[in-house]
Scaffold this motif. Structure first.
Motif, short mmCIF file in Angstrom:
data_model
loop_
_atom_site.label_atom_id
_atom_site.label_comp_id
_atom_site.label_asym_id
_atom_site.label_seq_id
_atom_site.Cartn_x
_atom_site.Cartn_y
_atom_site.Cartn_z
N ASP A 219 0.85 -1.19 0.00
CA ASP A 219 0.00 0.00 0.00
C ASP A 219 0.88 1.25 0.00
O ASP A 219 1.94 1.29 0.64
N PHE A 220 0.43 2.26 -0.72
CA PHE A 220 1.16 3.53 -0.80
C PHE A 220 0.17 4.68 -0.64
O PHE A 220 -0.91 4.68 -1.22
N GLN A 221 0.55 5.64 0.18
CA GLN A 221 -0.23 6.86 0.33
C GLN A 221 0.73 8.03 0.46
O GLN A 221 1.85 7.88 0.97
N ALA A 222 0.32 9.19 -0.03
CA ALA A 222 1.17 10.38 0.01
C ALA A 222 0.32 11.59 0.39
O ALA A 222 -0.81 11.74 -0.09
N PHE A 223 0.87 12.46 1.23
CA PHE A 223 0.21 13.68 1.68
C PHE A 223 1.01 14.89 1.23
O PHE A 223 2.25 14.87 1.24
N SER A 224 0.30 15.94 0.89
CA SER A 224 0.95 17.22 0.64
C SER A 224 1.52 17.73 1.96
O SER A 224 0.77 17.96 2.92
N LEU A 225 2.83 17.91 2.03
CA LEU A 225 3.46 18.38 3.27
C LEU A 225 3.06 19.81 3.56
O LEU A 225 2.86 20.19 4.73
N ARG A 226 2.87 20.61 2.53
CA ARG A 226 2.43 21.99 2.73
C ARG A 226 1.06 22.02 3.39
O ARG A 226 0.79 22.79 4.32
N LEU A 232 -4.20 20.60 7.25
CA LEU A 232 -5.11 19.94 6.33
C LEU A 232 -4.50 18.60 5.86
O LEU A 232 -3.30 18.52 5.60
N GLU A 233 -5.34 17.59 5.77
CA GLU A 233 -4.89 16.29 5.27
C GLU A 233 -5.36 16.14 3.82
O GLU A 233 -6.54 15.95 3.55
N ARG A 234 -4.42 16.29 2.90
CA ARG A 234 -4.72 16.19 1.48
C ARG A 234 -3.83 15.08 0.89
O ARG A 234 -2.66 15.28 0.59
N ASP A 235 -4.43 13.89 0.78
CA ASP A 235 -3.71 12.71 0.34
C ASP A 235 -4.25 12.25 -1.01
O ASP A 235 -5.22 12.80 -1.53
N ILE A 236 -3.60 11.23 -1.57
CA ILE A 236 -4.05 10.68 -2.85
C ILE A 236 -5.46 10.14 -2.69
O ILE A 236 -5.75 9.36 -1.78
N ASP A 237 -6.33 10.55 -3.58
CA ASP A 237 -7.71 10.07 -3.57
C ASP A 237 -7.91 9.17 -4.79
O ASP A 237 -7.85 9.65 -5.93
N PRO A 238 -8.14 7.85 -4.59
CA PRO A 238 -8.29 6.94 -5.73
C PRO A 238 -9.43 7.32 -6.66
O PRO A 238 -9.31 7.21 -7.88
N THR A 240 -10.81 10.34 -7.27
CA THR A 240 -10.44 11.50 -8.07
C THR A 240 -9.42 11.11 -9.14
O THR A 240 -9.51 11.52 -10.30
N THR A 241 -8.46 10.30 -8.75
CA THR A 241 -7.42 9.87 -9.69
C THR A 241 -8.02 9.09 -10.85
O THR A 241 -7.71 9.34 -12.02
N ARG A 242 -8.89 8.14 -10.55
CA ARG A 242 -9.51 7.36 -11.62
C ARG A 242 -10.32 8.25 -12.54
O ARG A 242 -10.31 8.08 -13.77
N SER A 243 -11.05 9.20 -11.97
CA SER A 243 -11.91 10.06 -12.78
C SER A 243 -11.10 10.96 -13.70
O SER A 243 -11.43 11.13 -14.88
N SER A 256 -0.41 10.02 -16.13
CA SER A 256 0.48 9.38 -15.17
C SER A 256 0.34 9.89 -13.74
O SER A 256 1.07 9.42 -12.87
N LYS A 257 -0.58 10.80 -13.48
CA LYS A 257 -0.58 11.50 -12.19
C LYS A 257 -1.59 10.92 -11.20
O LYS A 257 -2.64 10.42 -11.58
N TYR A 258 -1.24 11.00 -9.91
CA TYR A 258 -2.14 10.70 -8.80
C TYR A 258 -2.55 12.02 -8.16
O TYR A 258 -1.69 12.87 -7.88
N TRP A 259 -3.86 12.17 -7.88
CA TRP A 259 -4.42 13.46 -7.49
C TRP A 259 -5.05 13.41 -6.10
O TRP A 259 -5.52 12.36 -5.65
N SER A 260 -5.12 14.57 -5.47
CA SER A 260 -5.86 14.73 -4.21
C SER A 260 -7.30 15.14 -4.53
O SER A 260 -7.65 15.43 -5.68
N VAL A 261 -8.15 15.20 -3.49
CA VAL A 261 -9.54 15.62 -3.70
C VAL A 261 -9.63 17.06 -4.17
O VAL A 261 -10.63 17.48 -4.75
N ASP A 262 -8.58 17.86 -3.92
CA ASP A 262 -8.54 19.24 -4.39
C ASP A 262 -8.03 19.36 -5.82
O ASP A 262 -7.75 20.45 -6.29
N HIS A 263 -7.88 18.21 -6.49
CA HIS A 263 -7.37 18.16 -7.87
C HIS A 263 -5.93 18.68 -7.97
O HIS A 263 -5.54 19.24 -8.98
#
Length: 789
Positions: A219-226, A232-238, A240-243, A256-263
Motif C-alpha cells: 500500500d502507498f499513500q502520500a500527503f501534501s506536506l504543505r 489539512l490532510e490532502r492525500d491521494i484520492d483513488p 479522483t485519480t480514476r476520474s 500518469s498522475k495521482y491526485w488529491s480531492v482538491d485536484h
C-alpha cells in the motif's frame, strides 16, 4: 527447450507451474547482457561464472579487475588474449555501460591495459556456454560486441546471459536480496511483512517501491506536506485519480498522475515493470480479518495510522491507498475478485514527487487469501534525488521466464517527437498515437490522398540463417518458401498444432540460406528457435529488433517521393521497378549513402513502401524522406490513423481479428494457407485441413446504420441468438458510414444478410447491420497497385 543451464529449474508451487517466480536456486544470479552492450557484476573469490550464448554466433568479451585495478584473465581461470577490442564501444552503447565506464575511470581502472577473454569467437550454437571460476574478489565486465548493424548483412549482435553462482550467498528471506539501487539512494528502507514506514520526499525526488521476492502487495499513500503544515490532510484520492485519468490507475506516459480531492497532482508514475495493480479501495483493515474469522490479525490500515502519527495525521479505520502489485478484477456482475499478484522478484514502480510529500508504504501481512500469493514477503523503498535519468517506461517480457525490459525508444523516436508528445506504449516501445497540429482524421486523409511516414520499428525481426533455414521456415510457416525468390517477400501465418494462429508477418528471402522474419510478436521468433533446436536443424535464429528499425512511407505519392532519394545498384530493382512484395538493397542518396532495405509492403491499403535501416542511420533516413515529402504534402502518421486505414483495407490485427483460437481461414487470410499447392507438411496442416473442410466462423465486413461505432467484442445477433462478434469498427471518413470487421457463424455470412449489433446486455440496444464485401475500400487492390504493380 535446451536453452537453460543445468541448475535452472521451473518453480513449482504444489500442482501449479509458476514460471514468473525464480527459476534459479538461492545464490544463483542471472544478468542479461544485451547485444552490443555490456554488464558489470561484482565477483567474490570462489564464485562460479557461466556465460551462455542464447542465440548463437555471438562473440563474448570478458574483462576482470581485482580490487587493486589489476587485470589478469587467470584470476577467473581463463587465458587472456590482449586488450578488449569491443568493450569501449559496448560501454558507450547504453546507460548501464556508461555508468560502468564512469565508475572505472573514477577508480583508476584502465580498460586499455585490461587482459580480455574472448569466448565463442570461432562460432557457437544457441545455448552454448562456458564455465569459469573466480580465484579472488573483483569486478567482471561482460560485453556482447558486434559490427555496426547493416540492414542487408544480418549481423546484428545478440544477447548473452551471465550467470553467477555465489560461493557464499548468505541468508536472505524468501531466497532473494534486494537488487542493487538504480542510483545512490537518499533513503533505503526494507519493510518486512506486517510493517508500515512513513518518510518525507521533496519535490522532484523519485520513489522506488520494489517487490523483492515477488507476489507481494504494498500500500502507498502520500500527503501534501504543505497542506499538513496548514493542518489539512490532502492525500491521494483513488476516486479522483480514476476520474481524471480515465483508467483504474495511472500509467507511465501522459496520463500518469495521482491526485488529491482538491485536484492537486501529488505524484506521477514514471516507470512500472509490473503493470497490474489495484486502486479499488482500502488497505487491508482489522474489520476484514475479523469478518474472515481472524480477530487481532495485523493489518496495513492500523500500521499506516501508527506511523503517520508522527505527522499528527488523524487515525482512520481504513486507509484508501494505491495498492501496488495487488491483482484484483471486476467480473460481469461488478463483484471484486482477487488472484495472486502479477509481480515478479525485483519488479518495481517508480514515482516522482510533484510537491513536498509525506509518504507511507507497507508490506502487506495478508496470509489468508491469494493477495500475496499466500506468502507475505518484504518490500524495499528507495528515494533518489531529482535529476536522475529515469525515463518513462513499462515492463515488457518476451516470455514469462524472460527478464523484464523497459519501454524503449525506437531509432526514429526523436524524429517523431518533433511532431508530437502523445506517445503510447506498443509492444515494448513508445510509438506516436497521433500528431500535434494534425490529429488522426487529418493523418488519415493524408494517407489516402498524399503521403505519410510512420514508425513501425516495434515489429519483431529475426534473422534466420544457415543451410536448413528454408527447411525450418517451410515447416513453421504456412506459405511455400520454395517458391520464394531472392528479393521477394511473402505475407504468411504461423500456426500452432491445433490450427490456431500464433502470429502473422512477412518473410524476406535475402539469399539461398538467408531469410528475415518480420512479425508482430516475439513468440513467433522464439518458436522458430525452439523448433530448430528440437529438430536438430543447422540454422540460427537471431533477434534483430533492436538493431533494425523501419518506417513506412505510404500513400499515392509515396513512389514519387522515394524516387527522388533512393539509389539502387544495377543488380537491384529501382523504386519504379519494385513490384508488390518485392524488396531491394539500396541506399539513401547515392553509392555512399546510408544503407537500407526498401520493400514494397505496407499496412494501409495504399501504394506504399517500408524502409529498414540501422538505428544509427535512422535520423538521416527520416530527414531525407521528410525533405523529399514536403512538396507532396507528406505528414507524420500515428497509430490511431493506422487503425482506421487498416480496417477499411480489411487488414487483420492480432488480438482482434485473430488469436490462438482462430485459424487463418476464420481470420480472413485463408490465402496464406496454400493446402493444394504446398506439398510439404507444416505445423498445423492436419488441423487446418479439417477446419477448412468444416468451417464454423468467417471474417466478414459489416455496414452499420447510424453513427454509433461499436466496440471490439460487441455481440452480433440474429434475434435473440448471438451469431458472432465485432473484431474492429470505425466511422469511415471516405465512405461516410460506420463499418466493421466481424467474425460470424458461416450460416449467416452471406453478403447482404441482415444482422444486429447488440450493446448494453446485447438485448437492450441494437444497431442494424448487414454483411458487406470486405475490404470495404478498394476490394480489387487497385490503390495498392498504384497504377502499375
Amino acid at each position: 527447450m535446451g536453452l537453460y543451464l543445468p541448475f535452472e529449474r521451473v518453480t513449482q508451487l504444489g500442482a501449479a507451474r509458476v514460471p514468473g517466480l525464480p527459476i534459479l536456486p538461492h545464490g544463483t544470479e542471472r544478468h542479461p547482457v544485451p547485444g552490443g552492450g555490456s554488464r558489470a557484476v561484482r565477483i567474490e573469490a570462489g564464485d562460479e561464472i557461466w556465460i551462455m550464448d542464447r542465440e548463437g554466433m555471438q562473440l563474448a568479451e570478458l574483462t576482470f579487475f581485482d580490487p587493486q585495478g589489476r587485470s589478469d584473465a587467470g584470476m577467473i581461470g581463463a587465458k587472456g588474449q590482449g586488450a578488449p577490442g569491443g568493450l569501449q564501444a559496448a560501454l558507450m552503447a547504453d546507460a548501464s555501460g556508461r555508468r560502468v565506464l564512469r565508475a572505472l575511470k573514477a577508480t583508476g581502472f584502465d580498460i586499455g591495459r585490461a587482459d580480455a577473454v574472448r569466448l565463442f569467437d570461432e562460432g557457437s550454437n544457441a545455448g552454448d556456454h562456458v564455465r569459469l571460476h573466480a580465484s579472488c574478489d573483483g569486478l567482471l565486465i561482460v560485453c556482447a560486441p558486434g559490427p555496426v548493424p547493416d540492414p542487408a548483412a544480418q549481423t546484428a549482435p545478440t544477447e548473452l546471459a551471465l550467470y553467477v553462482r555465489r560461493a557464499n550467498p548468505g541468508p536472505a528471506k524468501g531466497g532473494l536480496a534486494p537488487p542493487e539501487p538504480l542510483a545512490d539512494p537518499l533513503t533505503d528502507l526494507n519493510i518486512l511483512p506486517g510493517e508500515a514506514k512513513a518518510y518525507e520526499v521533496r519535490k522532484g525526488q523519485f520513489i522506488q517501491i520494489l517487490d523483492v521476492q515477488g507476489r507481494e502487495c504494498s500500500d502507498f499513500q502520500a500527503f501534501s506536506l504543505r497542506a499538513l503544515d496548514d493542518g489539512l490532510e490532502r492525500d491521494i484520492d483513488p476516486t479522483t485519480t480514476r476520474s481524471l485519468m480515465g483508467s483504474l490507475y495511472p500509467e507511465p506516459g501522459i496520463f500518469s498522475k495521482y491526485w488529491s480531492v482538491d485536484h492537486e497532482p501529488l505524484v506521477q508514475i514514471v516507470q512500472d515493470t509490473c503493470g497490474r495493480h489495484d486502486t479499488f479501495g482500502l488497505a487491508c483493515t482489522a474489520r476484514y480479518y475479523e469478518d474472515m474469522g481472524y480477530p487481532g490479525h495485523v493489518n496495513c490500515s492500523d500500521n499506516i495510522t501508527r506511523d503517520l502519527a508522527r505527522w499528527n495525521v488523524r487515525p482512520r479505520k481504513g486507509w484508501p491507498a494505491i495498492n501496488f502489485f495487488f491483482n484484483t478484477m471486476l467480473d460481469a456482475t461488478n463483484a471484486i475478485g482477487m488472484d495472486d499478484p502479477w509481480s515478479r522478484p525485483g519488479d518495481y514502480v517508480m514515482l516522482q514527487a510533484l510537491t513536498d510529500l509525506v509518504c507511507v508504504s507497507t508490506a502487506c501481512p495478508c496470509d489468508i487469501d491469494p493477495a500475496n500469493g499466500w506468502n507475505p514477503t518484504d518490500i524495499q523503498v528507495r528515494v533518489y534525488d531529482q535529476g536522475q535519468d529515469f525515463r518513462p517506461s513499462k515492463g515488457y517480457r518476451m516470455s514469462a521466464e524472460s527478464p523484464v525490459q523497459p519501454t524503449r525508444e525506437t531509432g526514429f523516436h526523436k524524429c517523431f517527437a518533433r511532431h508530437t508528445r502523445n506517445f503510447v506504449e506498443y509492444n515494448g516501445f513508445w510509438l506516436a498515437q497521433d500528431m500535434t497540429g494534425h490529429g488522426a482524421i487529418d493523418e488519415y486523409w493524408a494517407c489516402r490522398e498524399r503521403a505519410v511516414v510512420m514508425d513501425l520499428s516495434p515489429l519483431r525481426k529475426f534473422e534466420v540463417l544457415g543451410p536448413d533455414a528454408e527447411a525450418l521456415l517451410q515447416y513453421c510457416l504456412t506459405r511455400d518458401m520454395r517458391k520464394l525468390s531472392v528479393g521477394q517477400c511473402a505475407y504468411t501465418a504461423v500456426c500452432h498444432d491445433h490450427g490456431g494462429m500464433m502470429d502473422d508477418g512477412i518473410v524476406y528471402r535475402l539469399g539461398d540460406s538467408n531469410f528475415r522474419w518480420v512479425g508482430g510478436a516475439d513468440a513467433s521468433g522464439l518458436h522458430l528457435r525452439e523448433v530448430a533446436q528440437a529438430k536438430g536443424l543447422n540454422v540460427h535464429v537471431r533477434s534483430a529488433t533492436d538493431h533494425l528499425c523501419n518506417i513506412a512511407v505510404q500513400g499515392p505519392k509515396s513512389r514519387e517521393i522515394l524516387r527522388e532519394i533512393i539509389w539502387t545498384p544495377p543488380t537491384q530493382p529501382t523504386v519504379d521497378e519494385l513490384g508488390v512484395f518485392r524488396f531491394a538493397i539500396a541506399r539513401i542518396g547515392d553509392y555512399d549513402g546510408a544503407p537500407i532495405v526498401l520493400s514494397r509492403t505496407g499496412y494501409t491499403g495504399e501504394l506504399g513502401f517500408e524502409i529498414f535501416c540501422a538505428p544509427k542511420d535512422a535520423e538521416t533516413v527520416f530527414d531525407a524522406v521528410w525533405q523529399a515529402g514536403q512538396p507532396h504534402g507528406m505528414i507524420p502518421f500515428g497509430l490511431a490513423a493506422l487503425d482506421m486505414v487498416r480496417i477499411e483495407a480489411g487488414l487483420v490485427f492480432a488480438g482482434m481479428e485473430f488469436c490462438d483460437q482462430t485459424d487463418p481461414f476464420e481470420a480472413g487470410i485463408g490465402f496464406t494457407v496454400p493446402l493444394k499447392s504446398k506439398p510439404d507438411d507444416f505445423i498445423g496442416r492436419a488441423a487446418l485441413e479439417r477446419r477448412k473442410a468444416s468451417p464454423v466462423r468467417k471474417l466478414v465486413g459489416l455496414d452499420i446504420d447510424g453513427g454509433i461505432v461499436p466496440a471490439g467484442g460487441d455481440c452480433i445477433r440474429l434475434g435473440r441468438a448471438q451469431v458472432g462478434e465485432i473484431t474492429s469498427a470505425m466511422r469511415s471518413p471516405i465512405l461516410g458510414r460506420v463499418i466493421a470487421l466481424a467474425r460470424v457463424d458461416v450460416t449467416h455470412a452471406e453478403i447482404g444478410t441482415e444482422l444486429e449489433v447488440g450493446q448494453l446486455d446485447g438485448q437492450q440496444k441494437r444497431l442494424s447491420a448487414r454483411v458487406a464485401r470486405t475490404p470495404h475500400l478498394d476490394p480489387t487492390k487497385e490503390r495498392v497497385k498504384g497504377n502499375y504493380g
